[in-house]
Structure formats: C-alpha cells, structure tokens
Write a protein that holds these residues in place. Sequence first.
Motif, PDB file in Angstrom:
ATOM      1  N   ASN A 281     -15.563  29.417 -14.848  1.00 21.86           N
ATOM      2  CA  ASN A 281     -16.797  30.192 -14.687  1.00 21.86           C
ATOM      3  C   ASN A 281     -16.620  31.252 -13.596  1.00 21.86           C
ATOM      4  O   ASN A 281     -15.978  31.002 -12.578  1.00 21.86           O
ATOM      5  N   ARG A 282     -17.196  32.434 -13.812  1.00 25.95           N
ATOM      6  CA  ARG A 282     -17.136  33.507 -12.817  1.00 25.95           C
ATOM      7  C   ARG A 282     -18.303  33.337 -11.838  1.00 25.95           C
ATOM      8  O   ARG A 282     -19.460  33.465 -12.214  1.00 25.95           O
ATOM      9  N   LEU A 283     -17.959  33.036 -10.586  1.00 28.25           N
ATOM     10  CA  LEU A 283     -18.980  32.670  -9.615  1.00 28.25           C
ATOM     11  C   LEU A 283     -19.001  33.644  -8.442  1.00 28.25           C
ATOM     12  O   LEU A 283     -17.958  34.056  -7.939  1.00 28.25           O
ATOM     13  N   ASN A 284     -20.197  33.988  -8.012  1.00 26.15           N
ATOM     14  CA  ASN A 284     -20.403  34.740  -6.782  1.00 26.15           C
ATOM     15  C   ASN A 284     -20.694  33.725  -5.678  1.00 26.15           C
ATOM     16  O   ASN A 284     -21.763  33.101  -5.661  1.00 26.15           O
ATOM     17  N   LEU A 285     -19.761  33.548  -4.776  1.00 26.72           N
ATOM     18  CA  LEU A 285     -19.910  32.506  -3.757  1.00 26.72           C
ATOM     19  C   LEU A 285     -20.924  32.886  -2.689  1.00 26.72           C
ATOM     20  O   LEU A 285     -21.525  32.008  -2.061  1.00 26.72           O
ATOM     21  N   ALA A 286     -21.109  34.179  -2.464  1.00 27.71           N
ATOM     22  CA  ALA A 286     -22.093  34.621  -1.486  1.00 27.71           C
ATOM     23  C   ALA A 286     -23.491  34.625  -2.111  1.00 27.71           C
ATOM     24  O   ALA A 286     -23.651  34.490  -3.327  1.00 27.71           O
ATOM     25  N   SER A 287     -24.493  34.764  -1.286  1.00 23.97           N
ATOM     26  CA  SER A 287     -25.884  34.821  -1.751  1.00 23.97           C
ATOM     27  C   SER A 287     -26.689  35.615  -0.740  1.00 23.97           C
ATOM     28  O   SER A 287     -26.232  35.870   0.379  1.00 23.97           O
ATOM     29  N   THR A 288     -27.887  36.002  -1.130  1.00 27.44           N
ATOM     30  CA  THR A 288     -28.730  36.739  -0.179  1.00 27.44           C
ATOM     31  C   THR A 288     -29.107  35.862   1.005  1.00 27.44           C
ATOM     32  O   THR A 288     -29.241  36.344   2.131  1.00 27.44           O
ATOM     33  N   GLN A 289     -29.280  34.555   0.750  1.00 23.95           N
ATOM     34  CA  GLN A 289     -29.614  33.644   1.850  1.00 23.95           C
ATOM     35  C   GLN A 289     -28.419  33.387   2.759  1.00 23.95           C
ATOM     36  O   GLN A 289     -28.570  33.152   3.957  1.00 23.95           O
ATOM     37  N   GLN A 290     -27.219  33.438   2.182  1.00 19.10           N
ATOM     38  CA  GLN A 290     -26.006  33.150   2.953  1.00 19.10           C
ATOM     39  C   GLN A 290     -24.898  34.104   2.489  1.00 19.10           C
ATOM     40  O   GLN A 290     -24.020  33.725   1.721  1.00 19.10           O
ATOM     41  N   PRO A 291     -24.908  35.317   2.979  1.00 12.49           N
ATOM     42  CA  PRO A 291     -23.913  36.301   2.525  1.00 12.49           C
ATOM     43  C   PRO A 291     -22.498  35.972   2.978  1.00 12.49           C
ATOM     44  O   PRO A 291     -21.534  36.436   2.369  1.00 12.49           O
ATOM     45  N   VAL A 292     -22.362  35.173   4.054  1.00 16.44           N
ATOM     46  CA  VAL A 292     -21.037  34.780   4.539  1.00 16.44           C
ATOM     47  C   VAL A 292     -21.018  33.257   4.729  1.00 16.44           C
ATOM     48  O   VAL A 292     -21.247  32.751   5.835  1.00 16.44           O
ATOM     49  N   PRO A 293     -20.764  32.522   3.670  1.00 11.38           N
ATOM     50  CA  PRO A 293     -20.668  31.065   3.827  1.00 11.38           C
ATOM     51  C   PRO A 293     -19.415  30.671   4.597  1.00 11.38           C
ATOM     52  O   PRO A 293     -18.388  31.357   4.539  1.00 11.38           O
ATOM     53  N   VAL A 294     -19.519  29.593   5.352  1.00 14.50           N
ATOM     54  CA  VAL A 294     -18.376  29.020   6.063  1.00 14.50           C
ATOM     55  C   VAL A 294     -18.365  27.518   5.770  1.00 14.50           C
ATOM     56  O   VAL A 294     -19.155  27.019   4.971  1.00 14.50           O
ATOM     57  N   LYS A 295     -17.464  26.794   6.415  1.00 12.60           N
ATOM     58  CA  LYS A 295     -17.337  25.369   6.119  1.00 12.60           C
ATOM     59  C   LYS A 295     -18.275  24.527   6.982  1.00 12.60           C
ATOM     60  O   LYS A 295     -18.832  24.981   7.969  1.00 12.60           O
ATOM     61  N   LYS A 296     -18.443  23.305   6.567  1.00 10.62           N
ATOM     62  CA  LYS A 296     -19.155  22.247   7.281  1.00 10.62           C
ATOM     63  C   LYS A 296     -20.656  22.508   7.392  1.00 10.62           C
ATOM     64  O   LYS A 296     -21.231  23.254   6.628  1.00 10.62           O
ATOM     65  N   GLN A 297     -21.273  21.861   8.380  1.00 10.88           N
ATOM     66  CA  GLN A 297     -22.733  21.871   8.487  1.00 10.88           C
ATOM     67  C   GLN A 297     -23.272  23.250   8.861  1.00 10.88           C
ATOM     68  O   GLN A 297     -22.532  24.134   9.298  1.00 10.88           O
ATOM     69  N   GLY A 298     -24.607  23.378   8.721  1.00  8.57           N
ATOM     70  CA  GLY A 298     -25.250  24.664   8.924  1.00  8.57           C
ATOM     71  C   GLY A 298     -25.066  25.257  10.304  1.00  8.57           C
ATOM     72  O   GLY A 298     -25.152  26.473  10.492  1.00  8.57           O
ATOM     73  N   LYS A 299     -24.823  24.398  11.305  1.00  9.32           N
ATOM     74  CA  LYS A 299     -24.643  24.928  12.667  1.00  9.32           C
ATOM     75  C   LYS A 299     -23.368  25.755  12.778  1.00  9.32           C
ATOM     76  O   LYS A 299     -23.194  26.511  13.737  1.00  9.32           O
ATOM     77  N   TYR A 300     -22.449  25.586  11.833  1.00 11.29           N
ATOM     78  CA  TYR A 300     -21.233  26.400  11.814  1.00 11.29           C
ATOM     79  C   TYR A 300     -21.497  27.626  10.945  1.00 11.29           C
ATOM     80  O   TYR A 300     -21.649  27.516   9.736  1.00 11.29           O
ATOM     81  N   ASN A 301     -21.563  28.777  11.552  1.00 15.94           N
ATOM     82  CA  ASN A 301     -21.811  30.000  10.802  1.00 15.94           C
ATOM     83  C   ASN A 301     -21.017  31.141  11.416  1.00 15.94           C
ATOM     84  O   ASN A 301     -20.353  30.978  12.442  1.00 15.94           O
ATOM     85  N   ILE A 302     -21.086  32.265  10.792  1.00 21.36           N
ATOM     86  CA  ILE A 302     -20.220  33.381  11.157  1.00 21.36           C
ATOM     87  C   ILE A 302     -20.422  33.858  12.599  1.00 21.36           C
ATOM     88  O   ILE A 302     -19.496  34.408  13.218  1.00 21.36           O
ATOM     89  N   THR A 303     -21.594  33.614  13.168  1.00 23.62           N
ATOM     90  CA  THR A 303     -21.851  34.088  14.527  1.00 23.62           C
ATOM     91  C   THR A 303     -21.021  33.367  15.582  1.00 23.62           C
ATOM     92  O   THR A 303     -20.856  33.880  16.695  1.00 23.62           O
ATOM     93  N   ARG A 304     -20.482  32.189  15.258  1.00 18.31           N
ATOM     94  CA  ARG A 304     -19.719  31.446  16.263  1.00 18.31           C
ATOM     95  C   ARG A 304     -18.470  32.213  16.675  1.00 18.31           C
ATOM     96  O   ARG A 304     -17.955  32.018  17.778  1.00 18.31           O
ATOM     97  N   TRP A 305     -17.929  33.065  15.805  1.00 14.58           N
ATOM     98  CA  TRP A 305     -16.745  33.865  16.146  1.00 14.58           C
ATOM     99  C   TRP A 305     -17.117  35.304  16.530  1.00 14.58           C
ATOM    100  O   TRP A 305     -16.236  36.088  16.848  1.00 14.58           O
ATOM    101  N   ALA A 306     -18.401  35.602  16.478  1.00  9.32           N
ATOM    102  CA  ALA A 306     -18.851  36.970  16.764  1.00  9.32           C
ATOM    103  C   ALA A 306     -19.458  37.106  18.152  1.00  9.32           C
ATOM    104  O   ALA A 306     -19.128  38.049  18.890  1.00  9.32           O
ATOM    105  N   VAL A 307     -20.306  36.160  18.548  1.00  5.63           N
ATOM    106  CA  VAL A 307     -21.058  36.349  19.791  1.00  5.63           C
ATOM    107  C   VAL A 307     -21.108  35.091  20.648  1.00  5.63           C
ATOM    108  O   VAL A 307     -21.913  35.007  21.573  1.00  5.63           O
ATOM    109  N   THR A 308     -20.256  34.095  20.386  1.00  5.38           N
ATOM    110  CA  THR A 308     -20.287  32.885  21.220  1.00  5.38           C
ATOM    111  C   THR A 308     -19.023  32.861  22.079  1.00  5.38           C
ATOM    112  O   THR A 308     -18.610  33.873  22.610  1.00  5.38           O
TER     113      THR A 308
END
Length: 520
Positions: A281-308
């Motif tokens: 199946n051809r899948l779009n892994l991104a979404s409007t709610q989560q344009p940049v998915p990462v691994k594990k729980q919700g507390k892990y997101n793209i900002t951890r490597w951007a501003v932390t």
Amino acid sequence: MCDLKLYLIFHLNLAYSSIEEDQRREVVKRCYWPLLRLARRFNLPFGIEASGYTLEQIQAIDRGWIDELSFLISSGPCEFVGSGYAQVIAPLVPAEVNAANLRLGNQIYKQLLGVVPEVALVNEQAYSAGILQHYIDAGYKAVTMEWDNPVRYHPEWDSEWRYLPQYACGQHGEEIPLLWNNSIAFQKFQRYVHGDMDMDKYLSYLSTLFSDQPRFFPLYGNDVEIFNFRPNRYHTEAELGNENEWKRIEQLMVRLLLDEKIEFVRPRQVLENLHLPGAGNRLNLASTQQPVPVKKQGKYNITRWAVTGKNDLEINTSCWKLYNELRNKPHASDDDWRYLCYLWSSDFRTHISRKRWETYCQELDNFHAKPGSNPALITSDLLSDSSADEERQMSSPPMRESVGRQDLDSMRSESKCPGQVPSQAGAWQGETFQEQSIETLRDFSTSFRSGGLCPGRNNDSPVISTSSTSLWADSGRNLVTAFESKRCEPYTCEIVQDDSFAILETHFAELTLNCKKGLA
C-alpha cells in the motif's frame, strides 16, 4: 497457522550522547563484539546499522571487529543497514546536508565493509515526506520507519498492515519500499534483557502475534549500547546487575529458534513479500496533526533536537551559518561536508555530558574560524595506516571461522574443543575461547577429559590465540589448569574472562536441542 517471521535491526552509535570518548573501547568490547558472536554462534540472520562515523571510530579502536562484520555481511547471516555518515535529524537540516550525509556515508560503507547498503534506518525515526527522495537518490531500495506514531493519525490504515512491507510516499509522489519498526516491541525486548520482564511473560507477548495470515514482525530495532552497559543517560535507567545481559539475549534466541512456528529473516527478505495481500500500500506517513513523526512516546518529538539540550538553538544556528559558508565556498571538499554532518549529529543535542559538550563547542568554534579543519574525524590516512592496523589487531583477536550448529555438536561428541576449527590441512588450530565466550571451565571440563584434547591446543603442540601471548601467560586471575588427560602435558591457558559470555554446558545443551529439532 502461518509461521511468524521475525527480523531485527541493531542500531550502533559510538557518538551516543552520554558515553564519554574514553568509554568507547569498553562499548566495543561489552556491546559490539557480543552482537557479532550472537550471529556467529547461531548463524542468526539480522540487520546491523551504524553511521559511517561510528564505523570509523570502531576501525580506530578495533580493526578486527570491522573485519568480522565485513565477513558476516559478505559470507555470513547478517545484513548491513545504512543511515548516513552521521546520525543527523533529517527534517531539521538543509536538503544539501541530507544528500551529502547519505552520499558520504555510502563512501565509508564501501571503503570499510565493501558494501553499499540497500535498506536504510531513518535516523531517530524522525521522518518527513521531503527526505525520501534523498534515500532514492543515494541508491537505497527501502527505508525503515516506526509504525506506532504514524498510525495514530491514520485511522484508515488496516491494523494488519503493520505486519507487511508497504510503500512510503514522498511529497512529490515518489515512493520507496517501507519496512516497519515498532517502539512497543523494542521496548519490551529491552525490558526482558534488563530483567524487568521474565522469559515466560515475554514469550506470552510474542504468542499474541501468531495469525492465519503471513506476518513479518520487527522484534528489535534500537540501541545496542544499553545491553551489558549503561550510558547513564537517565536516573531511571535499569541497574546493571551481575547477570550478563547478552546471555539473556542468547537464551531468548535459543527458545525462539526451537519454535517451529518462528523463522528469522534478514530485513531485505521482508521486501520480497510486497506482492502479498495487504502489502504494497502507498502510505503517507506524515499527517497534519504530526507532520514529523518520531519514535516512542509522545514526549519524544522533533523539538528535542531543535530547541532543547544544553543550547540546541545556538549550535543549530551555528551549523546553519557553516552550511551557508560551505555553499559559497568555491571548492568545498568532501571533508568539509563530512565534518559539517558530524557537527549536526543528534547526540550533541540531547543528554550530552559536560566534557563532550565542551569539546564539541571547541570543535564548532574551530570549524567556524577555519572551515575544513576537522580534528574529530578519522582521516583516510589513518584508516589505511598499516602500523595502526597492526596495533589494533593485536589488541583484539580475530573471530574464528564460522562454525555451524552441527559442527559444534559434532565437536562435543568427538570431545573436540569449541572455538577450534579445522584448517585446510585438517589440523585443529586457532583461538579457542573469545574474550566473552565462556563463563566457567569447572562445570563442563569433564566433557573433554575423555577425548584428551585441550582447549587452545592441537594434538602435538599448544595453539594459543593470535592475540597477545603474554596476555595468556600473565593474566593469573584468568588462568586455569588444563585438562588432566594423560595424553596432554599439563599447561595453562587463559579461558575465562570476568565478563564471560555464557556457561558452555548450557550452550552445548541448547545446541543439542537445536540439532534434535532439525534446526542445526
């Protein structure tokens, strides 16, 4: 009921944020060598992923490990999975850096391992639709990405799709085959290895995966540095107990190998099943709610490597400035781009130690002052230096030639010694026990006394490991008296190490079971 096919991708990262540089040799010894021995011992197929930078650092520490990995990839059961020169968070860096990172990573893979990988593991499972074209341009045939977070915002996906290969679609309609990783699965695996979950409970979890439909499941797809070693990243890390955690992994693999309903496959073998119902199946892994998915729980997101981190905003700004300087540099070299990729590594942006942070800031300042200076990288001159190679080989003995389960069982019945392999002339030779191979001689020495053959010895003369013979002679705490057979004169050889890998008696019992089950 269909067989459950399991695949694993072990992620190696010597740039791990909280591991000091002077601990890297210990990581290679306690984490990386046991991984290769696991593949050797059971002819176990799985994927091994590492950045080009990590391979360079291992090469500088222990050339023998690189040689063994190369053998296991080319002639053994393993598959190498790529990721780039450095562990860069692709959605946060310019397109040209992503392209350079994958291209330069492939150069190192080819140089050190003789291969260019077909399957990639998306760094930190941080995905955006715009990065797919870079993998395609770099020659990758598939990417590996986590299931759990993308599916959260795609309720239209069939839950059965998680067990089959699919296609990931990019922002311009491009596509590439997709293998799934699974955060819940690899965290359960970690809990079992750390002793937080017993074997029966873990096997009960796996039993829920069986189905009447073909299924491929990622048993593990994460860090190796947390097994038999602790990076001390969190105060909540499981304590490192007295039990060798690689022994627990080995015990689990034996149980799974004995199960006739389970089969282990390499990652790329999963891709051969894109034609199955529910796959492809051809899948779009991104979404409007989560344009940049990462691994594990919700507390892990793209900002951890951007501003932390300690000051991600400032160092990311500095890296962008360096990028603009290189773009305007008429003859920017591969070394320039390679070093910029290194400076953009994710591990400088999370739980980095103070010592490494200070070193990194100095490296960043030096490169700012004079782009092209790259003191932290291993140069091609060093990688090819014969004297350095010889020194590294002396520090770590090469692995023995591959011995299958039937060979080991045969050696047991003939009272030959494990780890010895016949040369072309038929003589038994070579190193007998690797650094982490044996827990104790006492419990199983009787298995060999009747045959009169001694570990590390052929019929006529001792054959000591090609590693330092002085180590064998001088390490008194690890010396044991040789077998008491009249056919062998008493002598001593090092067999046991403090961090030894498993009790051979148990190992032989497991191998015998495998042979009886027809799995050898």
